[in-house]
Each structure stands twice: as structure tokens, then as C-alpha cells.
Write an enzyme that holds these catalytic residues in place. Structure first.
Site, PDB file in Angstrom:
ATOM      1  N   LYS A  13       1.079   2.273   2.391  1.00  0.00           N
ATOM      2  CA  LYS A  13       0.785   0.837   2.244  1.00  0.00           C
ATOM      3  C   LYS A  13      -0.096   0.586   1.025  1.00  0.00           C
ATOM      4  O   LYS A  13       0.124  -0.349   0.258  1.00  0.00           O
ATOM      5  CB  LYS A  13       0.013   0.341   3.475  1.00  0.00           C
ATOM      6  CG  LYS A  13       0.884  -0.142   4.583  1.00  0.00           C
ATOM      7  CD  LYS A  13       0.003  -0.818   5.638  1.00  0.00           C
ATOM      8  CE  LYS A  13       0.718  -0.797   6.961  1.00  0.00           C
ATOM      9  NZ  LYS A  13      -0.133  -1.220   8.062  1.00  0.00           N
ATOM     10  N   ASP A  70      -0.655  -6.916   9.645  1.00  0.00           N
ATOM     11  CA  ASP A  70      -0.264  -6.438  10.974  1.00  0.00           C
ATOM     12  C   ASP A  70       1.220  -6.708  11.111  1.00  0.00           C
ATOM     13  O   ASP A  70       1.717  -7.727  10.623  1.00  0.00           O
ATOM     14  CB  ASP A  70      -1.048  -7.151  12.075  1.00  0.00           C
ATOM     15  CG  ASP A  70      -0.904  -6.412  13.407  1.00  0.00           C
ATOM     16  OD1 ASP A  70      -0.757  -5.171  13.388  1.00  0.00           O
ATOM     17  OD2 ASP A  70      -0.921  -7.065  14.459  1.00  0.00           O
ATOM     18  N   SER A  71       1.925  -5.778  11.729  1.00  0.00           N
ATOM     19  CA  SER A  71       3.381  -5.917  11.786  1.00  0.00           C
ATOM     20  C   SER A  71       3.925  -5.289  13.047  1.00  0.00           C
ATOM     21  O   SER A  71       3.224  -4.546  13.750  1.00  0.00           O
ATOM     22  CB  SER A  71       4.011  -5.255  10.563  1.00  0.00           C
ATOM     23  OG  SER A  71       3.668  -3.885  10.526  1.00  0.00           O
ATOM     24  N   LYS A 176      14.291  -0.478   0.878  1.00  0.00           N
ATOM     25  CA  LYS A 176      13.607  -1.036   2.052  1.00  0.00           C
ATOM     26  C   LYS A 176      12.523  -2.036   1.623  1.00  0.00           C
ATOM     27  O   LYS A 176      12.399  -3.113   2.206  1.00  0.00           O
ATOM     28  CB  LYS A 176      13.006   0.079   2.919  1.00  0.00           C
ATOM     29  CG  LYS A 176      12.384  -0.466   4.196  1.00  0.00           C
ATOM     30  CD  LYS A 176      11.751   0.578   5.087  1.00  0.00           C
ATOM     31  CE  LYS A 176      10.832  -0.124   6.089  1.00  0.00           C
ATOM     32  NZ  LYS A 176      10.020   0.788   6.879  1.00  0.00           N
ATOM     33  N   HIS A 181      10.287  -6.909   5.958  1.00  0.00           N
ATOM     34  CA  HIS A 181       9.278  -7.889   6.361  1.00  0.00           C
ATOM     35  C   HIS A 181       8.015  -7.729   5.513  1.00  0.00           C
ATOM     36  O   HIS A 181       7.443  -8.700   5.033  1.00  0.00           O
ATOM     37  CB  HIS A 181       8.987  -7.693   7.856  1.00  0.00           C
ATOM     38  CG  HIS A 181       8.741  -6.265   8.262  1.00  0.00           C
ATOM     39  ND1 HIS A 181       9.604  -5.259   7.918  1.00  0.00           N
ATOM     40  CD2 HIS A 181       7.727  -5.662   8.937  1.00  0.00           C
ATOM     41  CE1 HIS A 181       9.144  -4.112   8.382  1.00  0.00           C
ATOM     42  NE2 HIS A 181       7.994  -4.325   8.999  1.00  0.00           N
TER      43      HIS A 181
HETATM   44  P1  IMP Z   1       1.113  -1.640  11.664  1.00  0.00           P
HETATM   45  O1  IMP Z   1       1.123  -3.091  11.363  1.00  0.00           O
HETATM   46  O2  IMP Z   1       1.238  -0.810  10.444  1.00  0.00           O
HETATM   47  O3  IMP Z   1      -0.023  -1.261  12.552  1.00  0.00           O
HETATM   48  O4  IMP Z   1       2.468  -1.341  12.461  1.00  0.00           O
HETATM   49  C1  IMP Z   1       2.576  -1.502  13.871  1.00  0.00           C
HETATM   50  C2  IMP Z   1       3.813  -0.817  14.405  1.00  0.00           C
HETATM   51  O5  IMP Z   1       4.959  -1.635  14.187  1.00  0.00           O
HETATM   52  C3  IMP Z   1       4.167   0.527  13.780  1.00  0.00           C
HETATM   53  O6  IMP Z   1       3.467   1.571  14.392  1.00  0.00           O
HETATM   54  C4  IMP Z   1       5.660   0.609  14.064  1.00  0.00           C
HETATM   55  O7  IMP Z   1       5.882   1.014  15.386  1.00  0.00           O
HETATM   56  C5  IMP Z   1       6.093  -0.839  13.928  1.00  0.00           C
HETATM   57  N1  IMP Z   1       6.529  -1.125  12.552  1.00  0.00           N
HETATM   58  C6  IMP Z   1       5.930  -1.957  11.660  1.00  0.00           C
HETATM   59  N2  IMP Z   1       6.613  -1.976  10.498  1.00  0.00           N
HETATM   60  C7  IMP Z   1       7.646  -1.120  10.651  1.00  0.00           C
HETATM   61  C8  IMP Z   1       8.697  -0.705   9.780  1.00  0.00           C
HETATM   62  O8  IMP Z   1       8.814  -1.096   8.614  1.00  0.00           O
HETATM   63  N3  IMP Z   1       9.566   0.183  10.311  1.00  0.00           N
HETATM   64  C9  IMP Z   1       9.482   0.658  11.568  1.00  0.00           C
HETATM   65  N4  IMP Z   1       8.520   0.330  12.408  1.00  0.00           N
HETATM   66  C10 IMP Z   1       7.598  -0.582  11.964  1.00  0.00           C
END
Ligand code: IMP
Length: 202
Positions: A13, A70-71, A176, A181
Site C-alpha cells: 500500500k 479501510d476496505s 489490478k 476499488h
Molecule cells: P484492509 O482495508 O487492508 O484492512 O483490508 C481488509 C480486508 O478486506 C483484507 O484483509 C481482505 O480480506 C479484504 N480486501 C480488501 N481489499 C482487497 C483486495 O484488493 N483483494 C482481496 N481482498 C481484499
């Protein structure tokens, strides 16, 4: 020089955001530069809550402008789950493989035409002066019945982009980043940072 701290220790990231901001007159730091920064509990009900909370805490701690994201994955037939619990879907310390297995179990009875899902990413910016901004990116797809591809992370091998006939795990990182997103949210960050730099908020 003006500086931004990325509220993350995730190398991938940090690099992606560094590349995006490379042309600007701003120093890009991350939590790797602040080993004593507080851990922020991602306990909000929505991505916005978690992203804002992280950015506020890190802006306060560092005295600098902070960027936090956050995602997660939202599956329509599961009422938007796993959502903010994406990383912990199969348990607090679940691996990607365990989360993917749980997702397939939850969708075992769901026919292919009802397996729509989206990834969502919210990015919060909090300036050292207290200004706040939120941007969001989404990417639509469907959850397939078995994993395909070896790239990416998390739910990537189960997330198919129907118009390409490929899962996220079958795309190169560049492909990608264009479609994802996170990529879409990040593209909206650049003009905000430029504007804040001009206004002396950073
Ligand atoms: P964070 O926002 O990086 O904490 O992501 C939270 C969780 O969302 C990750 O651990 C994945 O399980 C899922 N996630 C978020 N973005 C992606 C992606 O681009 N590919 C696959 N899983 C994702």
C-alpha cells in the site's frame, strides 16, 4: 518540506501511494517511520468510520497530515457481509484461505446469477490543521465457486470480473491497480492533496 503520513505498515500500500504522490512537493512517510504509533482498533460499523478514526489518531500523534484507508468485500446475497469484517470473517486471526473457505460455504446454495459482490475502499485524509476529506472507490464482480489465479491477496482468487473473464488473482498488479476499488479511491486523493498543498494545509 510538507509531509504526509500513510497510516499503514503494509509495504504494498505504501509503495502504491508513494508512486501516486511522486510528482508532488511532499515528503511521504508511513507508520514504519513511527514504530511507537498507537494501534487503532478497526471497530467501526462502516469503512468510513475506521478510515477516519485511523487518520485522526495518526494526524494527532504525528502532528502531520495523515492518510488512512479501510476496505473489504460486500456480497449482495449475504446482505453486504463480510464488509468491515472482511479480514476477520472466519475468526479474529483467520487466514485468507480460511476466509475464502467460509465465503464459499456461505454461498454454497446460491446460484451463479445471484453471486454479485463488490470491493469497497474508503480513504480518509486528515490534515495537520484538522481539515478532513473522504473518498471512495468500488469494483463490481461475482464470487465464483472455486479459486482461480495466484496473484494478489485476500479474496482475489474468488472475485471474478465478468467483462474480463478473469479473477483479481489472474491480473498483473498494474492491471489490478487500474480497476480496483483502492486504485479508484486513490485516483481521487491526488487533487485533494494538490489543493491542500496550495492552501497551506499540509
Ligand atoms: P484492509 O482495508 O487492508 O484492512 O483490508 C481488509 C480486508 O478486506 C483484507 O484483509 C481482505 O480480506 C479484504 N480486501 C480488501 N481489499 C482487497 C483486495 O484488493 N483483494 C482481496 N481482498 C481484499
Amino acid at each position: 518540506m510538507a509531509a504526509i503520513v500513510i497510516a499503514s505498515r503494509n509495504e504494498h500500500k505504501i509503495e502504491e501511494i508513494r508512486r501516486l504522490l511522486a510528482g508532488l512537493d511532499v515528503d511521504v512517510l508511513s507508520l514504519k517511520d513511527y514504530p511507537d504509533a498507537p494501534e487503532v482498533d478497526e471497530d467501526g460499523a462502516a469503512f468510513q468510520d475506521n478510515a477516519l478514526k485511523k487518520a485522526r489518531v495518526i494526524a494527532r500523534f504525528t502532528g502531520l497530515t495523515a492518510l488512512a484507508d479501510d476496505s473489504g468485500l460486500e456480497v449482495d446475497s449475504l446482505g453486504g457481509q463480510p464488509g468491515v469484517r472482511s479480514a476477520r470473517f472466519a475468526g479474529e486471526t483467520a487466514s485468507d484461505a480460511e476466509n475464502n473457505r467460509k465465503l464459499l460455504r456461505c454461498l454454497a446454495e446460491v446460484p451463479s446469477e445471484e453471486r454479485q459482490a463488490q470491493f469497497r475502499c474508503v480513504i480518509a485524509l486528515v490534515s495537520r490543521t484538522g481539515a478532513e476529506s473522504l473518498v471512495e472507490g468500488t469494483c463490481q464482480g461475482v464470487i465464483i465457486e472455486e479459486e482461480r489465479g495466484s496473484g494478489g491477496f485476500g479474496y482475489d482468487p474468488l472475485f471474478l470480473l465478468p467483462h474480463l473473464g478473469k479473477t483479481f488473482a489472474e491480473l498483473s498488479m498494474e492491471e489490478k491497480n487500474e480497476l480496483s476499488h483502492r486504485g479508484k479511491a486513490l485516483q481521487q486523493v491526488l487533487p485533494i492533496v494538490q489543493e491542500w498543498l496550495e492552501q497551506g494545509l499540509i
